[in-house]
Design a protein around this motif. Sequence first.
Motif, PDB file in Angstrom:
ATOM      1  N   PRO A   1      48.950  37.270  44.774  1.00 23.54           N
ATOM      2  CA  PRO A   1      48.773  36.290  43.694  1.00 23.54           C
ATOM      3  C   PRO A   1      48.593  37.002  42.353  1.00 23.54           C
ATOM      4  O   PRO A   1      47.958  38.059  42.275  1.00 23.54           O
ATOM      5  N   VAL A   2      49.154  36.418  41.300  1.00 25.71           N
ATOM      6  CA  VAL A   2      49.097  37.013  39.966  1.00 25.71           C
ATOM      7  C   VAL A   2      48.527  35.999  38.989  1.00 25.71           C
ATOM      8  O   VAL A   2      48.979  34.849  38.936  1.00 25.71           O
ATOM      9  N   LEU A   3      47.519  36.418  38.212  1.00 28.23           N
ATOM     10  CA  LEU A   3      46.953  35.625  37.129  1.00 28.23           C
ATOM     11  C   LEU A   3      47.314  36.296  35.807  1.00 28.23           C
ATOM     12  O   LEU A   3      47.251  37.529  35.695  1.00 28.23           O
ATOM     13  N   GLN A   4      47.674  35.492  34.806  1.00 29.73           N
ATOM     14  CA  GLN A   4      48.189  36.074  33.571  1.00 29.73           C
ATOM     15  C   GLN A   4      47.750  35.244  32.360  1.00 29.73           C
ATOM     16  O   GLN A   4      47.617  34.020  32.442  1.00 29.73           O
ATOM     17  N   ALA A   5      47.527  35.943  31.247  1.00 30.86           N
ATOM     18  CA  ALA A   5      47.270  35.309  29.956  1.00 30.86           C
ATOM     19  C   ALA A   5      48.333  35.789  28.980  1.00 30.86           C
ATOM     20  O   ALA A   5      48.623  36.986  28.907  1.00 30.86           O
ATOM     21  N   ARG A   6      48.928  34.849  28.240  1.00 29.42           N
ATOM     22  CA  ARG A   6      49.970  35.165  27.247  1.00 29.42           C
ATOM     23  C   ARG A   6      49.419  34.855  25.862  1.00 29.42           C
ATOM     24  O   ARG A   6      48.987  33.734  25.598  1.00 29.42           O
TER      25      ARG A   6
ATOM     26  N   LEU B   1      56.903  36.405  19.160  1.00 28.92           N
ATOM     27  CA  LEU B   1      56.392  37.641  19.757  1.00 28.92           C
ATOM     28  C   LEU B   1      55.106  37.320  20.507  1.00 28.92           C
ATOM     29  O   LEU B   1      54.211  36.669  19.973  1.00 28.92           O
ATOM     30  N   SER B   2      55.022  37.784  21.755  1.00 36.70           N
ATOM     31  CA  SER B   2      53.839  37.531  22.562  1.00 36.70           C
ATOM     32  C   SER B   2      53.489  38.764  23.377  1.00 36.70           C
ATOM     33  O   SER B   2      54.327  39.645  23.610  1.00 36.70           O
ATOM     34  N   ALA B   3      52.227  38.817  23.801  1.00 32.06           N
ATOM     35  CA  ALA B   3      51.738  39.894  24.659  1.00 32.06           C
ATOM     36  C   ALA B   3      51.180  39.273  25.936  1.00 32.06           C
ATOM     37  O   ALA B   3      50.436  38.285  25.883  1.00 32.06           O
ATOM     38  N   ASP B   4      51.558  39.832  27.086  1.00 31.26           N
ATOM     39  CA  ASP B   4      51.106  39.337  28.387  1.00 31.26           C
ATOM     40  C   ASP B   4      50.143  40.343  29.002  1.00 31.26           C
ATOM     41  O   ASP B   4      50.412  41.561  29.018  1.00 31.26           O
ATOM     42  N   LEU B   5      49.033  39.846  29.524  1.00 31.76           N
ATOM     43  CA  LEU B   5      48.072  40.647  30.263  1.00 31.76           C
ATOM     44  C   LEU B   5      47.841  39.960  31.600  1.00 31.76           C
ATOM     45  O   LEU B   5      47.511  38.767  31.635  1.00 31.76           O
ATOM     46  N   GLY B   6      48.024  40.706  32.699  1.00 33.02           N
ATOM     47  CA  GLY B   6      47.928  40.079  34.005  1.00 33.02           C
ATOM     48  C   GLY B   6      47.305  40.976  35.053  1.00 33.02           C
ATOM     49  O   GLY B   6      47.233  42.199  34.894  1.00 33.02           O
ATOM     50  N   VAL B   7      46.846  40.353  36.144  1.00 28.36           N
ATOM     51  CA  VAL B   7      46.256  41.085  37.254  1.00 28.36           C
ATOM     52  C   VAL B   7      46.815  40.520  38.553  1.00 28.36           C
ATOM     53  O   VAL B   7      46.954  39.298  38.707  1.00 28.36           O
ATOM     54  N   GLY B   8      47.177  41.413  39.488  1.00 26.82           N
ATOM     55  CA  GLY B   8      47.598  41.031  40.826  1.00 26.82           C
ATOM     56  C   GLY B   8      46.447  41.216  41.794  1.00 26.82           C
ATOM     57  O   GLY B   8      45.909  42.323  41.931  1.00 26.82           O
ATOM     58  N   LEU B   9      46.047  40.144  42.461  1.00 25.68           N
ATOM     59  CA  LEU B   9      44.883  40.193  43.345  1.00 25.68           C
ATOM     60  C   LEU B   9      45.268  40.772  44.712  1.00 25.68           C
ATOM     61  O   LEU B   9      46.353  40.483  45.230  1.00 25.68           O
TER      62      LEU B   9
ATOM     63  N   ASP C   1      49.486  44.961  48.114  1.00 23.15           N
ATOM     64  CA  ASP C   1      48.970  46.319  47.940  1.00 23.15           C
ATOM     65  C   ASP C   1      47.551  46.419  48.480  1.00 23.15           C
ATOM     66  O   ASP C   1      46.891  45.408  48.758  1.00 23.15           O
ATOM     67  N   ASP C   2      47.051  47.668  48.592  1.00 26.46           N
ATOM     68  CA  ASP C   2      45.705  47.896  49.095  1.00 26.46           C
ATOM     69  C   ASP C   2      44.632  47.527  48.080  1.00 26.46           C
ATOM     70  O   ASP C   2      43.475  47.357  48.441  1.00 26.46           O
ATOM     71  N   GLY C   3      44.986  47.440  46.809  1.00 25.82           N
ATOM     72  CA  GLY C   3      44.014  47.137  45.769  1.00 25.82           C
ATOM     73  C   GLY C   3      44.650  46.307  44.670  1.00 25.82           C
ATOM     74  O   GLY C   3      45.841  45.970  44.730  1.00 25.82           O
ATOM     75  N   PRO C   4      43.880  45.950  43.645  1.00 28.31           N
ATOM     76  CA  PRO C   4      44.450  45.152  42.546  1.00 28.31           C
ATOM     77  C   PRO C   4      45.436  45.960  41.723  1.00 28.31           C
ATOM     78  O   PRO C   4      45.397  47.190  41.687  1.00 28.31           O
ATOM     79  N   ARG C   5      46.314  45.242  41.053  1.00 27.74           N
ATOM     80  CA  ARG C   5      47.258  45.875  40.139  1.00 27.74           C
ATOM     81  C   ARG C   5      47.189  45.146  38.799  1.00 27.74           C
ATOM     82  O   ARG C   5      46.812  43.970  38.741  1.00 27.74           O
ATOM     83  N   PHE C   6      47.576  45.825  37.737  1.00 30.69           N
ATOM     84  CA  PHE C   6      47.464  45.276  36.400  1.00 30.69           C
ATOM     85  C   PHE C   6      48.775  45.513  35.645  1.00 30.69           C
ATOM     86  O   PHE C   6      49.457  46.523  35.869  1.00 30.69           O
ATOM     87  N   HIS C   7      49.104  44.591  34.756  1.00 29.78           N
ATOM     88  CA  HIS C   7      50.300  44.776  33.942  1.00 29.78           C
ATOM     89  C   HIS C   7      50.027  44.318  32.510  1.00 29.78           C
ATOM     90  O   HIS C   7      49.183  43.451  32.263  1.00 29.78           O
ATOM     91  N   ALA C   8      50.753  44.919  31.587  1.00 26.10           N
ATOM     92  CA  ALA C   8      50.725  44.534  30.179  1.00 26.10           C
ATOM     93  C   ALA C   8      52.140  44.665  29.643  1.00 26.10           C
ATOM     94  O   ALA C   8      52.846  45.641  29.961  1.00 26.10           O
TER      95      ALA C   8
ATOM     96  N   PHE D   1      50.402  48.990  36.503  1.00 20.20           N
ATOM     97  CA  PHE D   1      49.529  49.941  37.185  1.00 20.20           C
ATOM     98  C   PHE D   1      49.222  49.370  38.569  1.00 20.20           C
ATOM     99  O   PHE D   1      48.669  48.274  38.684  1.00 20.20           O
ATOM    100  N   ARG D   2      49.574  50.124  39.603  1.00 18.68           N
ATOM    101  CA  ARG D   2      49.404  49.644  40.965  1.00 18.68           C
ATOM    102  C   ARG D   2      48.864  50.770  41.838  1.00 18.68           C
ATOM    103  O   ARG D   2      49.031  51.964  41.513  1.00 18.68           O
ATOM    104  N   PRO D   3      48.240  50.439  42.979  1.00 22.08           N
ATOM    105  CA  PRO D   3      47.761  51.502  43.879  1.00 22.08           C
ATOM    106  C   PRO D   3      48.931  52.303  44.439  1.00 22.08           C
ATOM    107  O   PRO D   3      50.031  51.774  44.675  1.00 22.08           O
ATOM    108  N   SER D   4      48.696  53.586  44.659  1.00 25.91           N
ATOM    109  CA  SER D   4      49.719  54.427  45.265  1.00 25.91           C
ATOM    110  C   SER D   4      49.879  54.078  46.736  1.00 25.91           C
ATOM    111  O   SER D   4      48.940  53.614  47.397  1.00 25.91           O
ATOM    112  N   ILE D   5      51.082  54.295  47.251  1.00 23.76           N
ATOM    113  CA  ILE D   5      51.359  54.057  48.661  1.00 23.76           C
ATOM    114  C   ILE D   5      50.871  55.261  49.458  1.00 23.76           C
ATOM    115  O   ILE D   5      51.302  56.392  49.215  1.00 23.76           O
ATOM    116  N   LEU D   6      49.963  55.054  50.397  1.00 27.41           N
ATOM    117  CA  LEU D   6      49.407  56.138  51.208  1.00 27.41           C
ATOM    118  C   LEU D   6      50.219  56.295  52.489  1.00 27.41           C
ATOM    119  O   LEU D   6      50.426  55.326  53.219  1.00 27.41           O
TER     120      LEU D   6
END
Length: 483
Positions: A126-131, A145-153, A164-171, A192-197
Amino acid sequence: MAAALLVCSLAAAQSSDEQLPGFDLERLETNVGRGTTLVGNGELMVPGGLNVSLLGHYQRLPLVLNDGEGDLQVVRNRATALLSAGYGVLPWLEVSAQLPFVLWQQGDDPALVGLGQLAAQGLGTPVLQARLGLLSRRQRQPVDLSADLGVGLPFGNGSALAGDDGPRFHARMTVGTSLGWVAPSLEAGVLFRPSILLATSAGAAKQGANSEIRLGAALATTGKGLRGELGLRATLSPQVSMDLLGGVRFPLPAGLDAFLMGGPGLGGALGAPRFRMLAGVSFRSEPPPKLSFMDATADRELQLALATPTRQQEEERVRPVSTWELNSLSRGDPLENAEQQGKKEPLRPYQPTPQEKVVLRGVIAFSQGSAELPGVVPLLDQAVLQLSELHRGGTVIIEGHADTEGTDTSDMFMSLRRAQAVRRYLVNQGIPATQVRIRGFGAEWPLSARPATEEERQLNRRAEVIVLTDAAPTSTNAQSPAP
């Protein structure tokens, strides 16, 4: 490199119960809100606006591994669904959420390399985002022009390659504009996402960078009917992958839009399929902005300013005549009417009488040499809503103006065409034609007498819209001047 490390870990597995390392295989991001299916256009929904979409997604060969002897198609076919929703909170803020599902996937038997079965279904990330809106063409700025900030749970099902194993973030930043019948847009951001182990015979190892650069570009046609879309998305990480998708979008009843897109994928990164296809429906509802009522003192000051020309009038040679003036000349004695007409002052912007109330006033700007409405015009939606709520009816006065774009005659025709374009829109929205009156002033009443910039010149290329209530009944026989 990712395929080689993963295959080495698979070959070293000793138990058939071992599973693939949990990570989100999906690399394609879709847009929530205004813009195309793949890339936004930098424009936000108005406060109270709602956008809901349901998308179906098919991928061919999104995960193929090679151990040096042959290919193992771990995921040959994959079908997913994406439910998304966006809501306009403030003029500069929009929030959204996405919930993906893996509906079905199948491929070669993982037991060939010592793995257990891959889960066929599962919940995605799931992804939550603010624009955030930074620039807006609604405020007469050149682009959106807009900026997006989001987090993947981290709630996705890793055994289905959906989390993924942890949260991820995007801008990311998105910019867009409209150029006639096409609307281009660009997007750039970082994830930004967790590395694949991965576990190898030599011990634990990390595969892949924990950040990716993502780029996007889109080109769409404008209009209310069938529209075309072309989108490109690229991901830059240890490997490069790209998706080129083209398709169409067309309206359905009840405010729905349907879309269909497809195209190839390029690159050797995990999650880069050979082919994708997207299809779905979306619903958007945006209320018109709140109505603003003009203060009586401010209205009087504006009328006094409009009553004084900002540049000296030339001696009348041949004055352009409006349609209703020609009609008035055709009634009664032509010589008498012409004589009276010659004594009248030149046309001035309409000034409401004390018995009339201005409930809405606004200005619509036009491009140079154009009489086409500039896309979405919230002012006209306000006018339609206001007229529908007036119990005793109302009148819309549209006054067209032009910059010094040509001769006096051509400027007059251009101002009339702009007023007619506004009138045509209102009539098409159900406003009776008898309630809409238009006038053209050419370049005789500019808001900026000596424009030095394009913004100042655009102020003169305008159509002024005034919504009035019907004159209140009085005991006298006085009549208000008709525009």
